[in-house]
Write an enzyme that holds these catalytic residues in place. Structure first.
Site, mmCIF file in Angstrom:
data_model
loop_
_atom_site.group_PDB
_atom_site.id
_atom_site.type_symbol
_atom_site.label_atom_id
_atom_site.label_comp_id
_atom_site.label_asym_id
_atom_site.label_seq_id
_atom_site.Cartn_x
_atom_site.Cartn_y
_atom_site.Cartn_z
ATOM 1 C CG PHE A 102 -1.805 1.131 1.338
ATOM 2 C CD1 PHE A 102 -3.129 1.051 0.707
ATOM 3 C CD2 PHE A 102 -1.726 2.235 1.844
ATOM 4 C CE1 PHE A 102 -3.963 2.231 0.576
ATOM 5 C CE2 PHE A 102 -2.510 3.308 1.872
ATOM 6 C CZ PHE A 102 -3.703 3.259 1.063
ATOM 7 C CG ASP A 112 5.912 3.362 1.775
ATOM 8 O OD1 ASP A 112 5.572 4.045 2.673
ATOM 9 O OD2 ASP A 112 4.851 3.320 0.866
ATOM 10 C CE LYS A 160 0.172 5.640 7.913
ATOM 11 N NZ LYS A 160 -1.230 6.012 8.285
#
Length: 405
Positions: A143, A228, A257
């Site tokens: 993702f 990532d 985040k």
């Protein structure tokens, strides 16, 4: 203080007013402090979700608040037509945390950080090698965001189907599979993007041998390795960046985040060879790198990037695992506990796999907030500075919720 007017809010109002991309809980948190949030009736919930890994320093952290207030009195936004001091300070601090990065691009989210990474990878390869070198290799179950480019690079097709023709030359192969990499990565490949732990995909860590051989294969074919770190970065796994566990050096990493501890910001860190081919105007972001977000992110980075803080993350992992094993000895509901640091995945036994949504609801009823990952994995993403007493109280509440199931 809890304001009386908030009592009129409810989920039906949300459903009436908001485009139905989400199906939120009926709980309406209105106040948070540390590892806990409180609803409009004053009930407390121990937050093992951290806004999906975002509030890494807990809710309303004093030092983050202080940074927010201080910068808010100076300058909120000025645009990238001007240099701003907090962006320079944050960029300098971020570049000092790696052995490879020389430049940073700031954006507003993880999806935008990855969008920039993928565009830069293709742009660099086209400039240096020619347009034939444009293949991007990703992994099944991965993702990487919700923009159309990033969702197509991601390896969960349920998120990318239904929006028309997809970008070409994107290939998805099995995770942790060296043979698959060798069969797909070649001289026409511009980049491989990998999550060191597939968070959304079920909290599945990359194997040491896999990551190291992946780096070697990328070197062999002059392929950029993009790591990532949107979910795994900023101390989440007990090191500042998860790739450090594997003794490799990427060409690009992406962050978001926890970088802003609840304030929206993303960052794309690249090495010098990529920076050298970039031309003014090929990419940008109106809000990216604004003074307010960068000041907050620098404070977050200062707090997290200390060996004492990261050591405590690793220690808290052991407390969580100990408590989870204790629960499993009582009710025998887990197959295994996966992950690193405070990114934990609890794989449920087959007979409980269809009960995961009930477990999440039951946990909320008992006063602990947890997440789902994949089809049958409970994901825990507590604040990195969660107190030990909150871990144990949250685990007790989680145990009560599991007993109800």
């Amino acid at each position: 203080m809890i304001r009386k007017e908030i009592k009129t809010f409810n989920k039906k109002m949300f459903e009436k007013l908001i485009i139905p991309f989400y199906s939120p809980s009926s709980i309406i948190p209105i106040y948070g402090k540390g590892s806990r949030v409180f609803d409009r009736l004053g009930k407390d919930y121990i937050d093992f979700s951290s806004g999906i890994g975002v509030t890494a320093l807990g809710h309303c952290n004093f030092l983050i608040q202080k940074s927010l207030v201080l910068q808010s009195k100076k300058l909120w936004h000025i645009s990238n037509l001007f240099v701003n001091e907090p962006a320079i300070n944050l960029a300098q601090r971020l570049n000092s945390t790696t052995s490879f990065s020389s430049r940073v691009f700031f954006s507003n989210s993880g999806a935008e950080a990855n969008e920039a990474a993928f565009k830069l990878a293709r742009y660099y390869s086209n400039k240096v090698y020619g347009f034939h070198k444009n293949k991007i290799v990703s992994f099944l179950n991965s993702f990487h965001g919700r923009t159309f480019f990033t969702v197509c690079v991601g390896g969960q097709f349920k998120y990318s189907d239904g929006f028309g023709p997809k970008p070409s030359e994107i290939f998805h192969i099995p995770y942790n599979d060296i043979k698959a990499i060798k069969s797909v990565v070649d001289d026409s490949t511009c980049a491989v993007v990998v999550e060191p732990i597939q968070g959304e995909g079920g909290v599945i860590p990359a194997k040491m041998d896999f990551m190291q051989k992946l780096r070697n294969i990328c070197n062999k074919h002059d392929v950029l390795l993009i790591v990532d770190e949107i979910q795994t970065g900023m101390g989440r796994t007990g090191k500042l960046y998860c790739y450090e566990h594997y003794n490799i050096e990427p060409d690009i990493i992406t962050l978001a985040k926890a970088l802003g501890s609840g304030f929206p910001i993303g960052a794309t860190l690249v090495n010098e060879k990529i920076s050298k081919v970039v031309e003014i105007g090929i990419h940008g972001s109106t809000y990216g790198g604004n003074p307010l977000s960068c000041a907050i992110a620098e404070t977050s980075l200062k707090i997290i990037n200390s060996e004492k803080f990261l050591l405590n993350v690793r220690k808290k992992n052991k407390i969580f695992v100990k408590e989870l094993l204790k629960i499993n000895r009582r009710i025998n509901i887990f197959n295994e506990i996966r992950g690193k640091g405070l990114l934990l995945g609890i794989d449920l036994k087959n007979k409980y796999k269809n009960e995961i949504n009930k477990i999440i609801l039951s946990s909320a009823k008992e006063g602990v907030l947890i997440l789902k990952a994949g089809k049958n994995v409970i994901r825990l993403l507590p604040p990195l500075n969660i107190k030990n007493k909150d871990i144990k109280e949250g685990m007790f509440r989680f145990y009560k919720a599991l007993k109800n199931i």
